[in-house]
Scaffold this motif. Structure first.
Motif, PDB file in Angstrom:
ATOM      1  N   LYS A  25       0.840  -1.191   0.000  1.00  0.00           N
ATOM      2  CA  LYS A  25       0.000   0.000   0.000  1.00  0.00           C
ATOM      3  C   LYS A  25       0.873   1.237   0.000  1.00  0.00           C
ATOM      4  O   LYS A  25       1.868   1.298   0.689  1.00  0.00           O
ATOM      5  CB  LYS A  25      -0.925  -0.011   1.210  1.00  0.00           C
ATOM      6  CG  LYS A  25      -1.925  -1.140   1.153  1.00  0.00           C
ATOM      7  CD  LYS A  25      -2.720  -1.190   2.436  1.00  0.00           C
ATOM      8  CE  LYS A  25      -3.843  -2.160   2.434  1.00  0.00           C
ATOM      9  NZ  LYS A  25      -3.648  -3.455   1.999  1.00  0.00           N
ATOM     10  N   LYS A  29      -0.894   6.297  -5.577  1.00  0.00           N
ATOM     11  CA  LYS A  29      -1.872   7.185  -4.931  1.00  0.00           C
ATOM     12  C   LYS A  29      -3.026   7.409  -5.895  1.00  0.00           C
ATOM     13  O   LYS A  29      -2.806   7.663  -7.072  1.00  0.00           O
ATOM     14  CB  LYS A  29      -1.222   8.505  -4.555  1.00  0.00           C
ATOM     15  CG  LYS A  29      -0.113   8.340  -3.520  1.00  0.00           C
ATOM     16  CD  LYS A  29       0.428   9.669  -3.096  1.00  0.00           C
ATOM     17  CE  LYS A  29       1.591   9.598  -2.173  1.00  0.00           C
ATOM     18  NZ  LYS A  29       1.668   8.654  -1.170  1.00  0.00           N
ATOM     19  N   TYR A  31      -6.270   9.601  -6.967  1.00  0.00           N
ATOM     20  CA  TYR A  31      -6.920  10.906  -6.885  1.00  0.00           C
ATOM     21  C   TYR A  31      -8.200  10.879  -7.713  1.00  0.00           C
ATOM     22  O   TYR A  31      -8.285  10.163  -8.714  1.00  0.00           O
ATOM     23  CB  TYR A  31      -6.013  12.006  -7.454  1.00  0.00           C
ATOM     24  CG  TYR A  31      -4.831  12.353  -6.593  1.00  0.00           C
ATOM     25  CD1 TYR A  31      -4.846  13.502  -5.811  1.00  0.00           C
ATOM     26  CD2 TYR A  31      -3.700  11.551  -6.561  1.00  0.00           C
ATOM     27  CE1 TYR A  31      -3.754  13.839  -5.018  1.00  0.00           C
ATOM     28  CE2 TYR A  31      -2.614  11.883  -5.776  1.00  0.00           C
ATOM     29  CZ  TYR A  31      -2.642  13.027  -5.018  1.00  0.00           C
ATOM     30  OH  TYR A  31      -1.568  13.351  -4.240  1.00  0.00           O
ATOM     31  N   ILE A  37      -7.811  10.591  -2.754  1.00  0.00           N
ATOM     32  CA  ILE A  37      -8.821   9.697  -2.200  1.00  0.00           C
ATOM     33  C   ILE A  37      -8.156   8.630  -1.334  1.00  0.00           C
ATOM     34  O   ILE A  37      -8.622   8.321  -0.254  1.00  0.00           O
ATOM     35  CB  ILE A  37      -9.643   9.015  -3.326  1.00  0.00           C
ATOM     36  CG1 ILE A  37     -10.382  10.065  -4.144  1.00  0.00           C
ATOM     37  CG2 ILE A  37     -10.596   7.984  -2.764  1.00  0.00           C
ATOM     38  CD1 ILE A  37     -11.367  10.894  -3.367  1.00  0.00           C
ATOM     39  N   SER A  38      -7.050   8.082  -1.817  1.00  0.00           N
ATOM     40  CA  SER A  38      -6.392   7.023  -1.067  1.00  0.00           C
ATOM     41  C   SER A  38      -4.933   6.905  -1.466  1.00  0.00           C
ATOM     42  O   SER A  38      -4.601   6.943  -2.645  1.00  0.00           O
ATOM     43  CB  SER A  38      -7.093   5.691  -1.316  1.00  0.00           C
ATOM     44  OG  SER A  38      -6.413   4.654  -0.662  1.00  0.00           O
ATOM     45  N   ASP A  39      -4.074   6.776  -0.471  1.00  0.00           N
ATOM     46  CA  ASP A  39      -2.686   6.419  -0.744  1.00  0.00           C
ATOM     47  C   ASP A  39      -2.405   5.016  -0.210  1.00  0.00           C
ATOM     48  O   ASP A  39      -1.281   4.567  -0.161  1.00  0.00           O
ATOM     49  CB  ASP A  39      -1.712   7.439  -0.160  1.00  0.00           C
ATOM     50  CG  ASP A  39      -1.836   7.596   1.338  1.00  0.00           C
ATOM     51  OD1 ASP A  39      -2.744   6.970   1.924  1.00  0.00           O
ATOM     52  OD2 ASP A  39      -1.035   8.335   1.920  1.00  0.00           O
ATOM     53  N   GLU A  40      -3.463   4.311   0.167  1.00  0.00           N
ATOM     54  CA  GLU A  40      -3.350   2.943   0.659  1.00  0.00           C
ATOM     55  C   GLU A  40      -4.147   1.961  -0.192  1.00  0.00           C
ATOM     56  O   GLU A  40      -4.402   0.847   0.217  1.00  0.00           O
ATOM     57  CB  GLU A  40      -3.845   2.874   2.111  1.00  0.00           C
ATOM     58  CG  GLU A  40      -3.004   3.665   3.058  1.00  0.00           C
ATOM     59  CD  GLU A  40      -3.453   3.499   4.491  1.00  0.00           C
ATOM     60  OE1 GLU A  40      -4.470   2.823   4.728  1.00  0.00           O
ATOM     61  OE2 GLU A  40      -2.799   4.057   5.366  1.00  0.00           O
ATOM     62  N   PHE A  41      -4.524   2.376  -1.373  1.00  0.00           N
ATOM     63  CA  PHE A  41      -5.313   1.517  -2.244  1.00  0.00           C
ATOM     64  C   PHE A  41      -4.378   0.882  -3.265  1.00  0.00           C
ATOM     65  O   PHE A  41      -3.619   1.558  -3.939  1.00  0.00           O
ATOM     66  CB  PHE A  41      -6.395   2.337  -2.953  1.00  0.00           C
ATOM     67  CG  PHE A  41      -7.417   1.484  -3.632  1.00  0.00           C
ATOM     68  CD1 PHE A  41      -8.352   0.784  -2.898  1.00  0.00           C
ATOM     69  CD2 PHE A  41      -7.435   1.363  -5.012  1.00  0.00           C
ATOM     70  CE1 PHE A  41      -9.293  -0.009  -3.506  1.00  0.00           C
ATOM     71  CE2 PHE A  41      -8.368   0.568  -5.639  1.00  0.00           C
ATOM     72  CZ  PHE A  41      -9.302  -0.118  -4.888  1.00  0.00           C
ATOM     73  N   ASN A  65     -16.169   5.352  -0.611  1.00  0.00           N
ATOM     74  CA  ASN A  65     -15.503   4.628   0.469  1.00  0.00           C
ATOM     75  C   ASN A  65     -14.713   3.453  -0.099  1.00  0.00           C
ATOM     76  O   ASN A  65     -14.819   3.112  -1.278  1.00  0.00           O
ATOM     77  CB  ASN A  65     -16.505   4.167   1.534  1.00  0.00           C
ATOM     78  CG  ASN A  65     -17.538   3.203   0.983  1.00  0.00           C
ATOM     79  OD1 ASN A  65     -17.317   2.536  -0.021  1.00  0.00           O
ATOM     80  ND2 ASN A  65     -18.685   3.125   1.650  1.00  0.00           N
ATOM     81  N   ARG A  66     -13.935   2.826   0.746  1.00  0.00           N
ATOM     82  CA  ARG A  66     -13.035   1.748   0.313  1.00  0.00           C
ATOM     83  C   ARG A  66     -13.790   0.559  -0.292  1.00  0.00           C
ATOM     84  O   ARG A  66     -13.374  -0.013  -1.286  1.00  0.00           O
ATOM     85  CB  ARG A  66     -12.192   1.301   1.494  1.00  0.00           C
ATOM     86  CG  ARG A  66     -11.121   0.321   1.114  1.00  0.00           C
ATOM     87  CD  ARG A  66     -10.133   0.174   2.252  1.00  0.00           C
ATOM     88  NE  ARG A  66      -9.093  -0.746   1.897  1.00  0.00           N
ATOM     89  CZ  ARG A  66      -8.059  -0.458   1.140  1.00  0.00           C
ATOM     90  NH1 ARG A  66      -7.927   0.744   0.648  1.00  0.00           N
ATOM     91  NH2 ARG A  66      -7.152  -1.363   0.851  1.00  0.00           N
ATOM     92  N   GLN A  70     -13.376  -1.011  -4.137  1.00  0.00           N
ATOM     93  CA  GLN A  70     -12.984  -2.379  -4.451  1.00  0.00           C
ATOM     94  C   GLN A  70     -13.961  -3.066  -5.392  1.00  0.00           C
ATOM     95  O   GLN A  70     -13.582  -3.945  -6.147  1.00  0.00           O
ATOM     96  CB  GLN A  70     -12.823  -3.183  -3.165  1.00  0.00           C
ATOM     97  CG  GLN A  70     -11.607  -2.764  -2.382  1.00  0.00           C
ATOM     98  CD  GLN A  70     -11.467  -3.507  -1.076  1.00  0.00           C
ATOM     99  OE1 GLN A  70     -12.430  -4.026  -0.526  1.00  0.00           O
ATOM    100  NE2 GLN A  70     -10.249  -3.561  -0.560  1.00  0.00           N
TER     101      GLN A  70
END
Length: 167
Positions: A25, A29, A31, A37-41, A65-66, A70
């Motif tokens: 992760k 990143k 965006y 939005i997420s740097d862990e996706f 949301n996560r 997914q």
């Protein structure tokens, strides 16, 4: 839906041990309309964790949301295109002509010695892109004097022959 997204990539030359999926992760990143939005996706498989990048999509909602990410069809399309783009970038690096003939080793071969484990694992596990990934693999042969050669090159004497691998 046009499925438009921009992306920017960097291939590192600092070798790290191959990471487990939960440790990858942050290599990409995500965006949406220039908002992080997420740097862990995880958009790239763990074998390509040495690639760092940014993806910016106009097609995803900002309040996502996560779980929605997914399951999103757009994310699946982006993942597929991102992986292909990453492989294509590595291929261009591998095919790049050396401008200075005095250099004894191709820069790709020097880089490959650090990341060969990642690429070999990716070639085994990613059935969709297996053919593309195999073209990136290099091996030394008994006739290559230690120089790494690609299996896909027939003129180098590797293809259409029995290959024996040593550990």
């Amino acid at each position: 839906c046009s499925k438009r997204f921009g992306n920017l990539w960097n291939i590192t030359d600092v070798a790290e041990p191959m990471m487990r999926p939960e440790e990858t992760k942050g290599s990409v990143k995500l965006y949406v309309r220039k908002v992080l939005i997420s740097d862990e996706f995880s958009l790239l498989p763990s074998q390509l964790s040495f690639i760092k990048g940014v993806v910016d999509s106009d097609d995803l909602p900002l309040n996502v949301n996560r779980e929605t990410l997914q399951e999103s069809k757009i994310i699946k399309i982006i993942k597929k295109k991102v992986v292909r783009k990453a492989i294509e970038m590595i291929r261009k690096f591998a095919d790049k002509e050396i401008e200075d003939d005095s250099e004894s080793i191709h820069p790709y071969n020097a880089w490959y010695t650090k990341f060969s484990t990642n690429l070999k694992a990716a070639a085994i596990e990613d059935r969709t892109n297996q053919e593309r990934l195999v073209k990136l693999l290099r091996f030394s042969t008994s006739k290559s004097d230690g120089e790494l050669k690609g299996v896909h090159r027939k003129h180098e004497g590797l293809a259409n022959r029995n290959l024996f691998f040593r550990r």
